[in-house]
Design an enzyme around this catalytic site. Structure first.
Site, PDB file in Angstrom:
ATOM      1  N   CYS A 188      -1.881   8.843   2.598  1.00  0.00           N
ATOM      2  CA  CYS A 188      -1.389   8.289   1.335  1.00  0.00           C
ATOM      3  C   CYS A 188      -2.306   8.581   0.158  1.00  0.00           C
ATOM      4  CB  CYS A 188      -1.173   6.776   1.469  1.00  0.00           C
ATOM      5  SG  CYS A 188      -2.635   5.853   1.986  1.00  0.00           S
ATOM      6  N   GLU A 217       0.875  -1.176   0.000  1.00  0.00           N
ATOM      7  CA  GLU A 217       0.000   0.000   0.000  1.00  0.00           C
ATOM      8  C   GLU A 217       0.910   1.224   0.000  1.00  0.00           C
ATOM      9  OE1 GLU A 217      -2.944  -0.409  -0.608  1.00  0.00           O
ATOM     10  OE2 GLU A 217      -3.357  -2.462   0.019  1.00  0.00           O
TER      11      GLU A 217
END
Length: 481
Positions: free
Chosen positions: A259, A225
């Site tokens: 993110c 991720e």
């Protein structure tokens, strides 16, 4: 309960213990999985105050603190609990064997087939500092739901949170089911190079490449991720005021240290000035002040603050226009206003690196095709956003781009869906978790075929010694129908 491991030897020993326990016990029942998940839920609920304090201290300095307790509770504790509870409450449905159709004529002769979802073994989970609980416990929910064991590696950049997670997990959970490894980058490298049955990493693309190389030595499957420069396409049909309000909310969330936070905003050239003014106004409405504002989240440490400031300094040195939502901070706080970097050149540092802080690039455009060309010039982002009411344009953006996920007419929201996969593609990662897809990510899908009692291959002429017409029989079946 055993203490957290702090050495490469300790990681190997704990991993061996978990894998041996897994081999002895085999696939565990839904009841066992639920009980393990409930232990983690109980830990987070019972110690939520202490965990929120630890996260605030890791981010904080000064009287206003570095991260609001309410945000830490909402983002990390409630976010983790939601993942854990969703998995717990859907396990029986996900665990059902999946019958498959057997090829003809064996289906008529009594042949049967099914796909089993079996645990892989021990999963290593490397979390990150910006969401120090969520990036550990949300994938853990899927790993435990799939019947695995796990070892957590909290980020050393949030040391107080890491130490408390290690203490609580070691005190309340069986290390043969869930253990913790703590330490610096050297321990992280040893962790990534250990022969887990699956490895999860949340962090930067640069470190993700190192994680994948280390995992490849042991052929460990990975879920990465990562991040990237997530773009926002503001169409000419967008409601500028509402879009800027939502953008301000997203850029203020966790101080921009997310993110999937937007990095580059594309706006029609004729709307550039109004967008700049609206963004400044909307951000000031949310955060009337900066240094002493308890609602703002500070940069996690001086290194990350100076990293973002260096991006901005490079842009200034190149003569790039930069607008700020507030006067620049003059105190010692690591909190910063929203800085808008207008049309920087493609080779500027801020156009090459993920910002991960309180700044946003704005690029003006004339045509959507030019926007798509610019997006295609970078690696695939973890998120993409579109604002507008033009359905044809929306469809063009969706079909001609590729990203981990998409939110239309808002930001960040797709990552909050527990029954839809979250993950990247290309430079923003691979694999996904959340919901059923997360259960599948950490499961081995194992095909089982059960043969019928009667085997007709001999009388069909399919077995040696083959007769003269065998090749003709095979060739006759080579058709385009």
């Amino acid at each position: 309960m055993a203490a957290a491991v702090t050495t490469p030897e300790g990681i190997r020993e704990l991993l061996t213990e978990q894998q041996q326990a897994f081999n002895r016990e085999g696939t565990v029942s839904a009841a066992t999985r639920k009980a393990r998940i409930q232990q983690v839920i109980d830990l987070l609920v019972d110690h939520s105050d202490a965990l929120a304090d630890a996260m605030g201290a890791d981010f904080g300095e000064g009287s206003a603190g570095g991260r609001p307790r309410a945000f830490s509770i909402m983002n990390d504790i409630l976010g983790s609990l939601a993942s854990l509870k969703h998995t717990r409450d859907h396990l029986e449905q996900w665990m059902q064997d999946d019958p498959r159709t057997v090829f003809s004529p064996y289906d008529q002769l009594g042949g049967q087939a099914e796909v089993l979802h079996q645990p892989k073994g021990s999963v290593g989970i490397i979390g990150t500092w910006n969401a120090p609980l969520f990036t550990l416990f949300s994938p853990l929910a899927c790993a435990l739901g799939a019947g695995n064991r796990a070892i957590l590696k909290p980020s050393e950049v949030a040391p107080l949170t890491a130490a408390l997670v290690a203490e609580l997990v070691s005190a309340h959970l069986d290390p043969a089911v869930v253990g913790v490894a703590v330490g610096d980058a050297a321990i992280g490298a040893a962790f990534a190079g250990s022969p887990f049955n699956h490895l999860v990493f949340t962090g930067s693309t640069a470190v993700g490449r190192k994680i994948m190389r280390a995992a490849a030595e042991n052929l460990v499957p990975v879920t990465l991720e990562l991040g990237g420069k997530s773009p926002v396409v503001m169409g000419r049909s967008a409601d500028v005021q509402d879009a800027c309000r939502r953008l301000a909310i997203a850029k203020g969330t966790n101080g921009g240290q997310i993110c999937i936070c937007p990095d580059v905003l594309y706006v029609p050239a004729e709307q550039l000035e109004s967008v700049i003014a609206q963004l400044q106004q909307q951000f000031r409405t949310l955060y009337p002040s900066v240094d002493d504002n308890p609602d703002m989240v500070a940069a996690i440490n001086d290194n990350h603050l100076q990293r973002v400031e260096a991006y901005l300094a490079d842009a200034r040195d190149r003569g790039v226009r930069i607008e700020s939502s507030h006067p620049e901070a003059t105190g010692t706080s690591r909190k910063r206003p929203l800085r808008l970097v207008i049309n920087p050149p493609a080779d500027s540092v801020i156009m090459q690196e993920e910002i991960f802080g309180s700044a946003l690039v704005i690029q003006s455009y004339d045509t959507i095709d030019a926007v798509l060309d610019d997006i295609h010039g970078r690696e695939r982002p973890l998120a993409l956003y579109y604002f507008g009411q033009d359905k044809d344009e929306e469809q063009q953006v969706l079909t001609q781009t590729l990203s981990g996920g998409v939110t239309v007419n808002d930001l960040l929201m797709h990552a909050a869906m527990h029954e839809a996969p979250f993950g990247g593609v290309g430079g923003s990662g691979m694999g996904h978790y959340h919901g059923h897809e997360g259960f599948l990510e950490f499961s081995h899908t194992r095909t089982v075929y059960r043969a019928p009692a009667y085997d007709p291959r001999g009388e069909w002429g399919m077995l040696p010694p083959h007769h003269d017409q065998f090749e003709a029989m095979m060739q006759a079946q080579v058709t385009k129908d």
